[in-house]
Design a protein around this motif. Structure first.
Motif, PDB file in Angstrom:
ATOM      1  N   HIS A  75      24.844  51.511  12.444  1.00  0.00           N
ATOM      2  CA  HIS A  75      23.693  52.270  11.945  1.00  0.00           C
ATOM      3  C   HIS A  75      24.054  53.246  10.825  1.00  0.00           C
ATOM      4  CE1 HIS A  75      21.868  50.620  15.551  1.00  0.00           C
ATOM      5  NE2 HIS A  75      20.694  51.080  15.178  1.00  0.00           N
ATOM      6  N   ARG A  76      25.273  53.134  10.307  1.00  0.00           N
ATOM      7  CA  ARG A  76      25.699  54.089   9.273  1.00  0.00           C
ATOM      8  C   ARG A  76      25.078  53.760   7.918  1.00  0.00           C
ATOM      9  NH1 ARG A  76      32.032  54.510  11.192  1.00  0.00           N
ATOM     10  NH2 ARG A  76      31.460  55.337  13.245  1.00  0.00           N
ATOM     11  N   GLY A  77      25.089  54.772   7.048  1.00  0.00           N
ATOM     12  CA  GLY A  77      24.598  54.566   5.687  1.00  0.00           C
ATOM     13  C   GLY A  77      23.088  54.519   5.567  1.00  0.00           C
ATOM     14  N   ARG A  78      22.394  54.963   6.619  1.00  0.00           N
ATOM     15  CA  ARG A  78      20.927  54.958   6.620  1.00  0.00           C
ATOM     16  C   ARG A  78      20.359  56.364   6.719  1.00  0.00           C
ATOM     17  NH1 ARG A  78      19.980  50.484  11.285  1.00  0.00           N
ATOM     18  NH2 ARG A  78      17.927  51.487  11.286  1.00  0.00           N
ATOM     19  N   GLY A  79      21.200  57.360   6.516  1.00  0.00           N
ATOM     20  CA  GLY A  79      20.716  58.736   6.517  1.00  0.00           C
ATOM     21  C   GLY A  79      20.644  59.389   7.882  1.00  0.00           C
ATOM     22  N   ILE A  80      21.100  58.688   8.918  1.00  0.00           N
ATOM     23  CA  ILE A  80      20.969  59.228  10.277  1.00  0.00           C
ATOM     24  C   ILE A  80      21.907  60.428  10.475  1.00  0.00           C
ATOM     25  CG2 ILE A  80      21.295  58.695  12.732  1.00  0.00           C
ATOM     26  CD1 ILE A  80      20.423  55.755  11.948  1.00  0.00           C
ATOM     27  N   GLY A  81      23.142  60.316   9.990  1.00  0.00           N
ATOM     28  CA  GLY A  81      24.080  61.443  10.094  1.00  0.00           C
ATOM     29  C   GLY A  81      23.558  62.666   9.366  1.00  0.00           C
ATOM     30  N   THR A  82      22.974  62.451   8.207  1.00  0.00           N
ATOM     31  CA  THR A  82      22.389  63.554   7.440  1.00  0.00           C
ATOM     32  C   THR A  82      21.290  64.241   8.237  1.00  0.00           C
ATOM     33  OG1 THR A  82      22.896  62.476   5.349  1.00  0.00           O
ATOM     34  CG2 THR A  82      21.143  64.127   5.307  1.00  0.00           C
ATOM     35  N   ILE A  83      20.402  63.462   8.823  1.00  0.00           N
ATOM     36  CA  ILE A  83      19.297  64.056   9.588  1.00  0.00           C
ATOM     37  C   ILE A  83      19.827  64.824  10.798  1.00  0.00           C
ATOM     38  CG2 ILE A  83      17.285  63.507  11.039  1.00  0.00           C
ATOM     39  CD1 ILE A  83      16.629  61.295   8.992  1.00  0.00           C
ATOM     40  N   LEU A  84      20.827  64.287  11.470  1.00  0.00           N
ATOM     41  CA  LEU A  84      21.383  64.988  12.641  1.00  0.00           C
ATOM     42  C   LEU A  84      21.929  66.361  12.239  1.00  0.00           C
ATOM     43  CD1 LEU A  84      23.188  62.004  14.401  1.00  0.00           C
ATOM     44  CD2 LEU A  84      21.239  63.297  15.318  1.00  0.00           C
ATOM     45  N   ILE A  85      22.665  66.426  11.123  1.00  0.00           N
ATOM     46  CA  ILE A  85      23.222  67.720  10.686  1.00  0.00           C
ATOM     47  C   ILE A  85      22.102  68.632  10.168  1.00  0.00           C
ATOM     48  CG2 ILE A  85      24.800  68.868   9.075  1.00  0.00           C
ATOM     49  CD1 ILE A  85      26.175  67.438  11.431  1.00  0.00           C
ATOM     50  N   GLU A  86      21.144  68.074   9.436  1.00  0.00           N
ATOM     51  CA  GLU A  86      20.022  68.905   8.966  1.00  0.00           C
ATOM     52  C   GLU A  86      19.267  69.511  10.143  1.00  0.00           C
ATOM     53  OE1 GLU A  86      18.919  66.811   4.676  1.00  0.00           O
ATOM     54  OE2 GLU A  86      17.822  66.186   6.464  1.00  0.00           O
ATOM     55  N   ARG A  87      19.109  68.762  11.211  1.00  0.00           N
ATOM     56  CA  ARG A  87      18.412  69.291  12.391  1.00  0.00           C
ATOM     57  C   ARG A  87      19.210  70.423  13.039  1.00  0.00           C
ATOM     58  NH1 ARG A  87      14.245  65.914  14.804  1.00  0.00           N
ATOM     59  NH2 ARG A  87      14.909  66.710  16.836  1.00  0.00           N
ATOM     60  N   LEU A  88      20.546  70.259  13.109  1.00  0.00           N
ATOM     61  CA  LEU A  88      21.378  71.355  13.626  1.00  0.00           C
ATOM     62  C   LEU A  88      21.266  72.576  12.718  1.00  0.00           C
ATOM     63  CD1 LEU A  88      24.821  69.853  14.758  1.00  0.00           C
ATOM     64  CD2 LEU A  88      22.970  70.686  16.220  1.00  0.00           C
ATOM     65  N   ARG A 112      27.264  67.567   0.376  1.00  0.00           N
ATOM     66  CA  ARG A 112      25.859  67.316   0.044  1.00  0.00           C
ATOM     67  C   ARG A 112      24.912  68.173   0.870  1.00  0.00           C
ATOM     68  NH1 ARG A 112      24.488  61.110   0.060  1.00  0.00           N
ATOM     69  NH2 ARG A 112      23.019  62.099   1.454  1.00  0.00           N
ATOM     70  N   LEU A 113      25.420  68.634   2.015  1.00  0.00           N
ATOM     71  CA  LEU A 113      24.582  69.430   2.916  1.00  0.00           C
ATOM     72  C   LEU A 113      24.839  70.925   2.754  1.00  0.00           C
ATOM     73  CD1 LEU A 113      24.957  66.952   5.867  1.00  0.00           C
ATOM     74  CD2 LEU A 113      22.771  67.678   4.899  1.00  0.00           C
ATOM     75  N   GLY A 114      25.570  71.302   1.699  1.00  0.00           N
ATOM     76  CA  GLY A 114      25.726  72.713   1.388  1.00  0.00           C
ATOM     77  C   GLY A 114      27.018  73.342   1.873  1.00  0.00           C
TER      78      GLY A 114
END
Ligand SMILES: CC(C)(COP(=O)(O)OP(=O)(O)OC[C@H]1O[C@@H](n2cnc3c(N)ncnc32)[C@H](O)[C@@H]1OP(=O)(O)O)[C@@H](O)C(=O)NCCC(=O)NCCS
Length: 133
Positions: A75-88, A112-114
């Motif tokens: 499931h990688r490369g679909r933005g899921i990791g980004t969303i998990l960190i953004e939610r945290l 990319r997430l700051g």
């Protein structure tokens, strides 16, 4: 369809295939418990299967640390990791410091997430890698 939940109760049965590449991977029981005991846990589901998670530990007033983030390789490369960190990060937005230690190849993902680069130090007890309950 991918869905997300904050601090869900997750059964060990739905936690398969994580800690990819760890010589002594925590069992699903240990994984469920570390999700439960983390200050914050964000979990991604594909149907009722867990396919990603991120945790944070925190003092709740100044600082937090992100010890674990993983998305199933399928499931990688679909933005899921980004969303998990953004939610945290959204839940930690009142805090002064949020730190993570990661491999060099993952640093661009956090940039990319700051996050900015810093020197990190770490200590590992490999005999305890599987965790204990
Ligand atoms: C790191 C990880 C969670 C990213 O999850 P993901 O769902 O694939 O992340 P996203 O799809 O949101 O990726 C966002 C960007 O980061 C990049 N990226 C993610 N992991 C990367 C890696 N290991 N090396 C280089 N780039 C990476 C992706 O290429 C993507 O960039 P793009 O959209 O421009 O192509 C996932 O690769 C993983 O589980 N890796 C193994 C465990 C791990 O290293 N965890 C981090 C511990 S701190």
């Amino acid at each position: 369809v991918i869905t997300y939940a904050s601090d869900p109760v997750v059964s060990p049965d739905s936690l398969v295939g994580f800690f990819d590449g760890w010589p002594t991977a925590p069992t699903p029981d240990v994984h469920a418990e570390l999700l439960r005991r983390s200050a914050l846990a964000e979990v991604a589901f594909d149907g009722d299967r867990v396919i990603g998670f991120a945790t944070a530990i925190s003092d709740g007033v100044l600082s937090a640390y992100i010890p674990l983030l993983e998305v199933h390789s399928t499931h990688r490369g679909r933005g899921i990791g980004t969303i998990l960190i953004e939610r945290l990060l959204a839940r930690l937005s009142d805090l002064y410091m949020v730190d993570v230690v990661c491999d060099d190849d993952v640093a661009p993902f956090y940039a990319r997430l700051g996050f900015t680069r810093a020197a990190g130090m770490m200590r590992r007890n490999y005999g305890a890698q599987g965790g204990s309950l």
